[in-house]
Design a protein around this motif. Structure first.
Motif, PDB file in Angstrom:
ATOM      1  N   SER A  65      27.707  69.685  71.298  1.00  0.00           N
ATOM      2  CA  SER A  65      27.499  71.116  71.213  1.00  0.00           C
ATOM      3  C   SER A  65      26.991  71.718  72.513  1.00  0.00           C
ATOM      4  O   SER A  65      26.921  72.932  72.647  1.00  0.00           O
ATOM      5  CB  SER A  65      26.503  71.437  70.090  1.00  0.00           C
ATOM      6  OG  SER A  65      25.243  70.883  70.384  1.00  0.00           O
ATOM      7  N   GLY A 102      39.729  73.241  70.699  1.00  0.00           N
ATOM      8  CA  GLY A 102      38.822  72.113  70.513  1.00  0.00           C
ATOM      9  C   GLY A 102      39.384  70.843  71.104  1.00  0.00           C
ATOM     10  O   GLY A 102      40.603  70.654  71.185  1.00  0.00           O
ATOM     11  N   ILE A 175      36.545  71.272  64.230  1.00  0.00           N
ATOM     12  CA  ILE A 175      35.277  71.935  63.909  1.00  0.00           C
ATOM     13  C   ILE A 175      34.144  71.049  64.394  1.00  0.00           C
ATOM     14  O   ILE A 175      34.259  69.823  64.441  1.00  0.00           O
ATOM     15  CB  ILE A 175      35.166  72.216  62.388  1.00  0.00           C
ATOM     16  CG1 ILE A 175      36.417  72.968  61.892  1.00  0.00           C
ATOM     17  CG2 ILE A 175      33.916  73.029  62.071  1.00  0.00           C
ATOM     18  CD1 ILE A 175      36.443  73.227  60.399  1.00  0.00           C
ATOM     19  N   ASN A 176      33.021  71.655  64.736  1.00  0.00           N
ATOM     20  CA  ASN A 176      31.970  70.943  65.448  1.00  0.00           C
ATOM     21  C   ASN A 176      31.060  70.084  64.584  1.00  0.00           C
ATOM     22  O   ASN A 176      30.542  69.073  65.050  1.00  0.00           O
ATOM     23  CB  ASN A 176      31.128  71.947  66.237  1.00  0.00           C
ATOM     24  CG  ASN A 176      30.072  71.298  67.090  1.00  0.00           C
ATOM     25  OD1 ASN A 176      28.891  71.483  66.863  1.00  0.00           O
ATOM     26  ND2 ASN A 176      30.484  70.499  68.060  1.00  0.00           N
ATOM     27  N   ASP A 186      29.854  75.521  63.326  1.00  0.00           N
ATOM     28  CA  ASP A 186      30.337  75.419  64.703  1.00  0.00           C
ATOM     29  C   ASP A 186      29.445  76.241  65.627  1.00  0.00           C
ATOM     30  O   ASP A 186      28.833  77.227  65.190  1.00  0.00           O
ATOM     31  CB  ASP A 186      31.787  75.923  64.799  1.00  0.00           C
ATOM     32  CG  ASP A 186      32.566  75.212  65.889  1.00  0.00           C
ATOM     33  OD1 ASP A 186      32.195  75.367  67.076  1.00  0.00           O
ATOM     34  OD2 ASP A 186      33.546  74.503  65.574  1.00  0.00           O
ATOM     35  N   LYS A 213      30.257  63.648  63.789  1.00  0.00           N
ATOM     36  CA  LYS A 213      29.943  65.011  63.370  1.00  0.00           C
ATOM     37  C   LYS A 213      29.446  65.089  61.937  1.00  0.00           C
ATOM     38  O   LYS A 213      29.022  66.148  61.469  1.00  0.00           O
ATOM     39  CB  LYS A 213      31.166  65.907  63.572  1.00  0.00           C
ATOM     40  CG  LYS A 213      31.530  66.012  65.055  1.00  0.00           C
ATOM     41  CD  LYS A 213      32.813  66.772  65.298  1.00  0.00           C
ATOM     42  CE  LYS A 213      33.131  66.802  66.791  1.00  0.00           C
ATOM     43  NZ  LYS A 213      34.398  67.480  67.083  1.00  0.00           N
ATOM     44  N   SER A 218      25.641  72.827  63.011  1.00  0.00           N
ATOM     45  CA  SER A 218      25.728  73.552  64.272  1.00  0.00           C
ATOM     46  C   SER A 218      25.184  74.968  64.104  1.00  0.00           C
ATOM     47  O   SER A 218      24.381  75.228  63.215  1.00  0.00           O
ATOM     48  CB  SER A 218      27.180  73.550  64.765  1.00  0.00           C
ATOM     49  OG  SER A 218      27.241  73.870  66.134  1.00  0.00           O
TER      50      SER A 218
END
Length: 253
Positions: A65, A102, A175-176, A186, A213, A218
C-alpha cells in the motif's frame, strides 16, 4: 496447554480472517491468560509477524500500500502470477472482459498473451494494454480519462463514463486488501469508483489477489463480499482458511 509456536500460528490464522484481533478474544479462544496473550503478541511483534495495538494486534502495514506501481509489481510476483493463471480458463471465445488497474492485472495481461480465444478486453490499465496489444486474438479497448502516471492508469469522470457504456461478461479486479469483516478495501481512492462500476455492470465479478492480501484492511471500502462471485488466489491459502472464508460468503479458488 498450547505451546508458544502453536499459539502464534493460531493468532496468525485469525489475522488472515480479520484485520485485527483483540487480546480478550484471543485469551478466550486460546484458553490462556490475558498476560500470556500480551507476551505472545509482543514476541510476535519482535519477530515482525504482527503490529501491537492498544488491546490487540494487527498484521504489519503492507509494503504493497505504500510502494509505487513498479515497486509493488515485484512484491509477491510469483504468487500474483499463480493467481492470474487461474483466470485464463475462465476467458471464453467471444467474451467481453474488463480489467482494472493494478500490478496483479498487469501480470494477468502477461499471462493472457498465451490465450487463443478471441475476446474483447476493456481496460484503464495502460501497463496491461501495452502488453495485450501484442496478442492479435485480443480486441483491445483502452478506456481514457485523467492520467495517473504512478499507477500507470486512467481514472476520473471521463474514465467512468466510458466504462459505463459496456456490460462485460466478466471483470477481473485487482484489489489491495480483503478480510471477512470489512470485505474488499483499497488505498487507491481514484480507482475505487472504477472497481465499483465494473462490479455493478459485469455478469461475473472475479477478484484476482495474492494471498498476502488476506486479513488486510486498506484505506477505503471498495466492495462487499457478496459483490464478488469468485476470489482467485495462489495456493498458499490453506483449506482451513478457505473454509472459514466460505462461511462468510467468500468463494476462494
Amino acid at each position: 496447554m498450547m505451546l508458544y509456536n502453536e499459539r502464534a500460528e493460531f493468532i496468525l490464522q485469525q489475522l488472515q480472517l480479520q484485520s485485527a484481533v483483540k487480546v480478550n478474544d484471543l485469551s478466550q479462544l486460546l484458553r490462556v491468560s490475558v498476560d500470556t496473550v500480551r507476551r505472545d503478541l509482543k514476541a510476535m511483534e519482535q519477530q515482525g509477524l504482527v503490529k501491537c495495538l492498544r488491546g490487540g494486534a494487527c498484521l504489519p502495514e503492507s509494503l504493497v500500500s505504500s510502494a509505487n506501481f513498479k515497486g509493488r509489481e515485484v512484491i509477491n510476483s510469483e504468487q500474483k502470477r499463480q493467481a492470474a493463471r487461474k483466470a485464463l480458463p475462465l476467458m471464453q471465445e467471444g467474451d467481453i472482459i474488463a480489467i482494472n488497474s493494478g500490478t496483479t492485472n498487469t501480470i494477468l495481461a502477461q499471462e493472457m498473451l498465451a490465450i487463443s480465444a478471441r475476446i474483447t478486453v476493456l481496460t484503464n490499465n495502460f501497463a496491461a494494454a501495452g502488453i495485450l496489444m501484442q496478442n492479435p486474438a485480443i480486441r483491445l479497448v483502452f478506456i481514457g480519462g485523467r492520467l495517473d502516471p504512478l499507477e500507470q492508469s486512467t481514472y476520473g469522470a471521463a474514465c467512468e463514463a466510458a466504462f459505463s457504456q459496456y456490460f462485460p461478461d466478466k471483470c477481473f479486479l485487482s484489489i489491495n486488501a480483503v478480510n471477512y469483516q470489512d470485505g474488499y478495501t483499497d488505498f487507491r481512492l481514484d480507482e475505487i469508483p472504477v472497481i465499483q462500476q465494473l462490479a455493478a455492470a459485469s455478469r461475473q465479478v472475479i477478484a484476482v489477489m495474492d494471498s498476502s492480501k488476506l486479513g488486510k484492511c486498506s484505506k477505503r471500502k471498495a466492495l462487499a463480499p457478496e459483490q464478488v462471485d469468485l476470489l482467485l488466489m495462489d495456493d498458499a491459502v490453506t483449506e482451513e482458511i478457505r473454509a472459514k472464508y466460505a462461511e462468510k460468503g467468500f468463494r476462494i479458488e
